[in-house]
Design a protein around this motif. Structure first.
Motif, PDB file in Angstrom:
ATOM      1  N   ASP A  14      38.951  36.315  38.186  1.00  0.00           N
ATOM      2  CA  ASP A  14      38.562  37.594  37.312  1.00  0.00           C
ATOM      3  C   ASP A  14      38.365  38.616  39.048  1.00  0.00           C
ATOM      4  N   SER A  15      38.499  39.635  38.470  1.00  0.00           N
ATOM      5  CA  SER A  15      38.819  40.986  39.620  1.00  0.00           C
ATOM      6  C   SER A  15      38.320  42.848  39.709  1.00  0.00           C
ATOM      7  N   LYS A  75      31.672  40.454  41.305  1.00  0.00           N
ATOM      8  CA  LYS A  75      31.335  39.469  41.715  1.00  0.00           C
ATOM      9  C   LYS A  75      29.689  39.183  43.062  1.00  0.00           C
ATOM     10  N   THR A  76      28.880  37.905  42.335  1.00  0.00           N
ATOM     11  CA  THR A  76      27.891  38.480  42.366  1.00  0.00           C
ATOM     12  C   THR A  76      27.054  36.982  43.468  1.00  0.00           C
ATOM     13  N   ASN A  79      31.281  31.111  44.808  1.00  0.00           N
ATOM     14  CA  ASN A  79      32.358  30.436  43.462  1.00  0.00           C
ATOM     15  C   ASN A  79      32.118  29.342  43.549  1.00  0.00           C
ATOM     16  N   HIS A  82      36.943  26.911  44.903  1.00  0.00           N
ATOM     17  CA  HIS A  82      37.482  28.312  45.873  1.00  0.00           C
ATOM     18  C   HIS A  82      38.598  27.393  45.881  1.00  0.00           C
ATOM     19  N   GLU A 129      37.789  40.322  47.501  1.00  0.00           N
ATOM     20  CA  GLU A 129      37.060  41.041  46.423  1.00  0.00           C
ATOM     21  C   GLU A 129      35.548  40.417  46.184  1.00  0.00           C
ATOM     22  N   ASN A 131      35.695  36.845  46.568  1.00  0.00           N
ATOM     23  CA  ASN A 131      36.565  35.258  46.355  1.00  0.00           C
ATOM     24  C   ASN A 131      36.476  34.728  47.826  1.00  0.00           C
TER      25      ASN A 131
END
Length: 141
Positions: A14-15, A75-76, A79, A82, A129, A131
């Protein structure tokens, strides 16, 4: 291979900006973009054969790709999955990490500094972003 086996086809990321992030990862991995729309960007290894596979065995042995798709939110949290990247023993690991940082990666703390220094053989970074991914120790297999 068993008849019930499925092929690991892609990892979907997702981005906020799929086109930009796909290009960042393509450059990082030395891969190429093979499909791009506003809804998805597909990145595969350079030289990957994207021709149809007629047999199950051929289908199951193909490598994976990355697919970047748009989402409205950033992104919060960390992950749950990875990627681990590894330099070859002939590469300068520190120079590879420096190049990633110059291109927009950042160092990330996810608890690895709590371990004894000699136990941490990887470096945790994040893509532009956020990740997380790791650069492992140099290796040749």
């Amino acid at each position: 291979m068993g008849a019930m086996a499925l092929r690991w086809y892609t990892v979907v990321v997702d981005s906020r900006d799929p086109s930009s992030l796909a290009r960042w990862w393509a450059e990082t991995l030395g891969w190429v973009i093979v499909f791009e729309t506003d809804e998805e960007v597909v990145v595969v290894p350079s030289g990957a054969d994207i021709a149809p596979r007629e047999t199950l065995d051929d289908w199951l042995t193909e490598g994976q790709g990355l697919v970047f798709v748009p989402v409205p939110e950033g992104k919060t949290i960390k992950n749950r999955l990875h990627l681990d990247l590894a330099p070859h023993t002939t590469q300068d690991r520190d120079a590879e990490i420096a190049a990633l940082l110059e291109r927009g990666a950042t160092h990330v703390e996810i608890g690895q500094s709590d371990a004894a220094e000699e136990e941490v053989t990887w470096t945790v970074l994040a893509d532009p972003e956020g990740n997380e991914f790791c650069v492992l120790s140099s290796r040749n297999r």
